[in-house]
Design a protein around this motif. Structure first.
Motif, PDB file in Angstrom:
ATOM      1  N   LEU A   1       0.851  -1.192   0.000  1.00 12.39           N
ATOM      2  CA  LEU A   1       0.000   0.000   0.000  1.00 12.39           C
ATOM      3  C   LEU A   1       0.886   1.240   0.000  1.00 12.39           C
ATOM      4  O   LEU A   1       1.926   1.264   0.661  1.00 12.39           O
ATOM      5  N   THR A   2       0.491   2.261  -0.723  1.00 14.62           N
ATOM      6  CA  THR A   2       1.256   3.501  -0.768  1.00 14.62           C
ATOM      7  C   THR A   2       0.689   4.567   0.155  1.00 14.62           C
ATOM      8  O   THR A   2       1.404   5.493   0.518  1.00 14.62           O
ATOM      9  N   ARG A   3      -0.567   4.445   0.510  1.00 11.98           N
ATOM     10  CA  ARG A   3      -1.237   5.482   1.291  1.00 11.98           C
ATOM     11  C   ARG A   3      -1.818   4.883   2.570  1.00 11.98           C
ATOM     12  O   ARG A   3      -2.849   4.214   2.536  1.00 11.98           O
ATOM     13  N   PRO A   4      -1.194   5.111   3.721  1.00 14.37           N
ATOM     14  CA  PRO A   4      -1.747   4.584   4.974  1.00 14.37           C
ATOM     15  C   PRO A   4      -3.126   5.173   5.289  1.00 14.37           C
ATOM     16  O   PRO A   4      -3.909   4.557   6.004  1.00 14.37           O
ATOM     17  N   GLU A   5      -3.429   6.324   4.707  1.00 15.65           N
ATOM     18  CA  GLU A   5      -4.747   6.937   4.926  1.00 15.65           C
ATOM     19  C   GLU A   5      -5.878   6.043   4.411  1.00 15.65           C
ATOM     20  O   GLU A   5      -7.017   6.152   4.868  1.00 15.65           O
ATOM     21  N   LEU A   6      -5.556   5.172   3.483  1.00  6.91           N
ATOM     22  CA  LEU A   6      -6.570   4.260   2.953  1.00  6.91           C
ATOM     23  C   LEU A   6      -7.163   3.407   4.062  1.00  6.91           C
ATOM     24  O   LEU A   6      -8.373   3.184   4.106  1.00  6.91           O
ATOM     25  N   MET A   7      -6.331   2.939   4.981  1.00  2.34           N
ATOM     26  CA  MET A   7      -6.841   2.106   6.062  1.00  2.34           C
ATOM     27  C   MET A   7      -7.725   2.918   7.004  1.00  2.34           C
ATOM     28  O   MET A   7      -8.711   2.400   7.529  1.00  2.34           O
ATOM     29  N   ASP A   8      -7.418   4.214   7.188  1.00  5.84           N
ATOM     30  CA  ASP A   8      -8.285   5.079   7.991  1.00  5.84           C
ATOM     31  C   ASP A   8      -9.653   5.232   7.324  1.00  5.84           C
ATOM     32  O   ASP A   8     -10.691   5.195   7.985  1.00  5.84           O
ATOM     33  N   LEU A   9      -9.640   5.408   5.998  1.00  2.00           N
ATOM     34  CA  LEU A   9     -10.885   5.535   5.241  1.00  2.00           C
ATOM     35  C   LEU A   9     -11.729   4.273   5.373  1.00  2.00           C
ATOM     36  O   LEU A   9     -12.933   4.337   5.635  1.00  2.00           O
ATOM     37  N   LEU A  10     -11.104   3.120   5.220  1.00  2.00           N
ATOM     38  CA  LEU A  10     -11.847   1.869   5.308  1.00  2.00           C
ATOM     39  C   LEU A  10     -12.313   1.584   6.735  1.00  2.00           C
ATOM     40  O   LEU A  10     -13.394   1.031   6.936  1.00  2.00           O
ATOM     41  N   ALA A  11     -11.519   1.980   7.728  1.00  2.00           N
ATOM     42  CA  ALA A  11     -11.959   1.821   9.125  1.00  2.00           C
ATOM     43  C   ALA A  11     -13.176   2.691   9.396  1.00  2.00           C
ATOM     44  O   ALA A  11     -14.114   2.268  10.085  1.00  2.00           O
ATOM     45  N   ALA A  12     -13.190   3.898   8.849  1.00  2.00           N
ATOM     46  CA  ALA A  12     -14.354   4.777   9.008  1.00  2.00           C
ATOM     47  C   ALA A  12     -15.578   4.166   8.327  1.00  2.00           C
ATOM     48  O   ALA A  12     -16.694   4.223   8.867  1.00  2.00           O
ATOM     49  N   ALA A  13     -15.376   3.554   7.166  1.00  2.00           N
ATOM     50  CA  ALA A  13     -16.485   2.899   6.473  1.00  2.00           C
ATOM     51  C   ALA A  13     -17.018   1.732   7.300  1.00  2.00           C
ATOM     52  O   ALA A  13     -18.234   1.541   7.401  1.00  2.00           O
ATOM     53  N   GLU A  14     -16.116   0.957   7.903  1.00  2.00           N
ATOM     54  CA  GLU A  14     -16.550  -0.139   8.761  1.00  2.00           C
ATOM     55  C   GLU A  14     -17.349   0.378   9.951  1.00  2.00           C
ATOM     56  O   GLU A  14     -18.360  -0.202  10.331  1.00  2.00           O
ATOM     57  N   GLY A  15     -16.882   1.475  10.545  1.00  2.00           N
ATOM     58  CA  GLY A  15     -17.610   2.066  11.670  1.00  2.00           C
ATOM     59  C   GLY A  15     -19.006   2.515  11.266  1.00  2.00           C
ATOM     60  O   GLY A  15     -19.976   2.299  11.999  1.00  2.00           O
ATOM     61  N   LEU A  16     -19.114   3.125  10.110  1.00  2.00           N
ATOM     62  CA  LEU A  16     -20.412   3.562   9.601  1.00  2.00           C
ATOM     63  C   LEU A  16     -21.314   2.362   9.346  1.00  2.00           C
ATOM     64  O   LEU A  16     -22.491   2.368   9.715  1.00  2.00           O
ATOM     65  N   LEU A  17     -20.771   1.326   8.737  1.00  2.17           N
ATOM     66  CA  LEU A  17     -21.569   0.129   8.487  1.00  2.17           C
ATOM     67  C   LEU A  17     -22.010  -0.532   9.783  1.00  2.17           C
ATOM     68  O   LEU A  17     -23.150  -0.971   9.911  1.00  2.17           O
ATOM     69  N   ALA A  18     -21.112  -0.606  10.753  1.00  4.53           N
ATOM     70  CA  ALA A  18     -21.470  -1.200  12.039  1.00  4.53           C
ATOM     71  C   ALA A  18     -22.561  -0.387  12.725  1.00  4.53           C
ATOM     72  O   ALA A  18     -23.483  -0.947  13.322  1.00  4.53           O
TER      73      ALA A  18
END
Length: 122
Positions: free
Chosen positions: A86-103
Motif C-alpha cells: 500500500l502507498t497510502r496509509p490513509e486508505l486504512m483510515d478511510l476503510l476503518a471509518a467505512a466499517e464504523g459507519l456500516l457497524a
C-alpha cells in the motif's frame, strides 16, 4: 481490472467522472478490498496473493493494476520478483471509518486484516 476498465481512476477521470467517484468505484470491488486488506498486513508478491486469497494470477494482476492506477498500491522489484504494498496509509483510515459507519447502521463489516477471520463489530 485492466487500466482501461472504467472502474480504474485514470480511465474514469478521463471519461468525466470526478476523482472522488473514481476512487470509490475502484474500492467498490470485493476482490480489490481483499487485496487491500492483505497488503495492510505487509507487502506481498502476486504468487502470495493468489495462494492466500484463492484467486487466479490473472485476476490478482488485473486488480493490482487498477489499484496501482489509483495510486493506492505500488511495487518494488527485487531480482525477478515484484513486491506489492500500500502507498497510502490513509486508505486504512478511510476503510476503518467505512466499517464504523456500516457497524453503526447494522451492516456487516467489510474489511479485516485477515480476510478469513470472523467479522468483529466495531
Amino acid at each position: 481490472m485492466a487500466i482501461n476498465d472504467p472502474e480504474c481512476l485514470s480511465a474514469a477521470v478521463a471519461a468525466g467522472v470526478t476523482p472522488a467517484v473514481a476512487l470509490f468505484r475502484s474500492l467498490g470491488d470485493e476482490t480489490r478490498l481483499r487485496i487491500v486488506a492483505r497488503l495492510a498486513a505487509g507487502e506481498a508478491r502476486v504468487v502470495d496473493l493468489t495462494g492466500e486469497l484463492g484467486l487466479a494470477q490473472s485476476t490478482v494482476s488485473k486488480h493490482l493494476a487498477c489499484l496501482r492506477d489509483c495510486g493506492l498500491v505500488d511495487y518494488r522489484v527485487q531480482g525477478r520478483q515484484s513486491f506489492y504494498a500500500l502507498t497510502r496509509p490513509e486508505l486504512m483510515d478511510l476503510l476503518a471509518a467505512a466499517e464504523g459507519l456500516l457497524a453503526a447502521t447494522g451492516a456487516a463489516v467489510i474489511l479485516r486484516p485477515d480476510p478469513l477471520a470472523p467479522a468483529v463489530p466495531a
